[in-house]
Design an enzyme around this catalytic site. Structure first.
Site, PDB file in Angstrom:
ATOM      1  N   ARG A 154     -91.996  -5.612  39.644  1.00 45.02           N
ATOM      2  CA  ARG A 154     -91.511  -5.224  40.964  1.00 45.02           C
ATOM      3  C   ARG A 154     -91.428  -6.480  41.818  1.00 45.02           C
ATOM      4  O   ARG A 154     -92.242  -7.403  41.660  1.00 45.02           O
ATOM      5  CB  ARG A 154     -92.455  -4.215  41.629  1.00 45.02           C
ATOM      6  N   GLU A 159     -85.046  -4.718  48.023  1.00 50.74           N
ATOM      7  CA  GLU A 159     -83.798  -4.290  47.362  1.00 50.74           C
ATOM      8  C   GLU A 159     -83.055  -3.293  48.229  1.00 50.74           C
ATOM      9  O   GLU A 159     -83.682  -2.476  48.888  1.00 50.74           O
ATOM     10  CB  GLU A 159     -84.136  -3.660  46.009  1.00 50.74           C
ATOM     11  N   HIS A 176     -81.871  -4.819  39.479  1.00 53.89           N
ATOM     12  CA  HIS A 176     -82.879  -3.824  39.059  1.00 53.89           C
ATOM     13  C   HIS A 176     -82.304  -2.859  38.013  1.00 53.89           C
ATOM     14  O   HIS A 176     -82.305  -1.638  38.214  1.00 53.89           O
ATOM     15  CB  HIS A 176     -83.416  -3.045  40.283  1.00 53.89           C
TER      16      HIS A 176
END
Lengths: 325, 325
Positions: free
Chosen positions: A241, A270, A288
């Site tokens: 992450r 993000e 991602h």
């Protein structure tokens, strides 16, 4: 006889599904309540339509807080399409007796492949070379400047030796890379070198690969001192992450050449990627998607449905974080 | 006492060295004749300066024909910085008793890594995703469209199971890929499935990886029928030589979606890349750098010098294609 729609268990989905399709396979087995399609503000939608919903299907985009749970008095199970759980208040779910299932190891191979792909790309400059050719510079300017480093023999340090980290290790061993790792505890089942802290791991690695979960303990675990320990020939790959790394410090290290390069699938904020990274040639940026392949989405759909069906049949969950009590 | 320059053996280099540095390490041991630096036409340079040169250092850019050899009456050894030999008239060298040494297996690991990197990139769309993020489309357009395929379980077909092909196989086995191959003869030392022709191999593969040498037998070996056998979900990777594939047919297959995608380090007419490929999203383009890392260049320099020193000391060559007779 076809089961009537109102006989199917209610399955609440709050945020739009993004790439993962909450479509036909779920609609055949559940009455799907699509909160994001309603013009109502979420609390009003939930009080009007979801008071008897026993199940929530969510992704990492849905923050499952105590406040949200207060609005869902009938909720008994949460299935999340993610492997990570940092978006769910798991202790609160436990307190309320709400079962939680996640994606288990559905993504482990694909995320490990993405990590190796990013490492190869940063070392061997695959994306940078592709840009060079597409711009017509090969014929115009001649040979592509070196700067490509060999993978064989590079010391790989894996942060978090769970199912993803183990798959990364297995792959990179086949490339001739010695593997070390850091995790909460030493794993007796593997022969890789264990370092008790991530600073020591970085100091003894050429390629640091972040595969751990985001928790309060791992937030900003990779900061200035770890990056300096990794050093100017070091590469960092993040498929965990974004917030596991202090992104501001990472950007500075990359801009100033304090580390060699980075392959990043995840970011702190993000879908916003720090502006400075967009023009750097020593980074590979990925939105991602390390977990996302057509095959893993198919497997994920089946797994999410299997968990829900197990729950409603009073059977053990397939990939429980917490089973019902 | 320092050896005087004219006591050092003469080493002829015809073309500019490109990325490979023919500098200090060679100058310390040989009198390097740099033909490309002379304003003279090559035949005049050779007759004026290279009549007594016993050694030629070349890359794949130098075509060593009978005509060139006629201009070099004293030549006794050729060392080429390439693994491939398609630029050298080896039978003619044999006839004249000229020894030939090549790069041996110096590049095998790096080329294998590049092949796996290209395969991962095409399957998992690493470069395409990087373009998407750099253009600011993640925040603007939302999730990156799928189209990413899983590597685990994909059937890998290797064309040419030499030292590079074997290293590719070893790596992709660790990713969970079953491996088959085609080569001139079945290799008793491996358990991979053997197909006696490349058409059968393609029909039984998801990812076809070209690792063989370019010879008269392999020129355009991959044509329309092989591409159709590979099929619309198939991917082709080329780290061999461009002309092993019929490039016109490959371009058509990619444009029309007759195969899924391609990762190409080599082209038929380098440095020219077919215009149609430059805008395709299902290809990854690399400017013939699969073998090129800082480490392999260092190893190559040492190997080239070791071959030359062995020759001049009347010892066996380190990586002989043909030793002196």
């Amino acid at each position: 006889m076809k089961m009537r729609r109102h006989d199917l268990p209610q399955l609440l989905v709050i945020n739009p599904p993004g790439l993962f399709d909450y479509g036909d396979p779920f609609a055949a087995k559940f009455t799907v309540l699509r909160a994001w399609e309603s013009p109502l503000p979420l609390p009003r939608f939930l009080s009007a339509h979801a008071q008897s919903a026993p199940a929530l299907l969510c992704s990492a985009a849905t923050r499952v807080t105590a406040g949200l749970l207060d609005l869902l008095p009938s909720l008994r199970i949460i299935v999340t399409t993610s492997a990570g759980l940092n978006h769910i208040d798991v202790p609160e779910c436990r307190r309320r007796g709400i079962a939680v299932a996640n994606a288990g190891e559905v993504f482990s191979d694909d995320v490990a492949d993405a990590a190796v792909g990013l490492a190869l790309d940063v070392l061997r400059r695959v994306s940078a070379a592709d840009r060079f050719v597409r711009r017509g510079l090969w014929a115009k300017d001649g040979d592509f400047a070196l700067g490509s480093k060999q993978l064989v023999g590079k010391r790989v340090g894996i942060v978090g030796l769970g199912s993803i980290g183990l798959q990364v290790a297995k792959r990179l061993e086949a490339f001739g890379c010695p593997v070390s790792y850091n995790s909460r505890t030493k794993k007796p089942s593997v022969s890789y070198t264990f370092y008790a802290n991530v600073y020591e791991l970085a100091a003894n690695s050429d390629i640091l690969i972040i595969c751990c979960a985001l928790t309060e303990q791992t937030r900003h675990m990779i900061g200035k001192s770890v990056l300096l320990a990794l050093g100017k020939d070091g590469i960092i790959i993040n498929v965990g992450r974004g917030a596991i790394i202090d992104e501001k410090e990472l950007v500075q290290s990359l801009v100033w050449g304090e580390i060699r390069g980075s392959g990043l699938d995840v970011f702190e904020n993000e879908p916003n990627v720090p502006e400075e990274l967009l023009s750097l040639d020593n980074v590979v940026l990925s939105p991602h998607v390390a977990a996302f392949t057509e095959e893993s989405f198919q497997d994920l759909t089946e797994l999410m449905i299997a968990n829900l069906e197990a729950f409603f049949s009073n059977k053990p969950l397939i990939t429980p974080v917490m089973d019902k009590q």
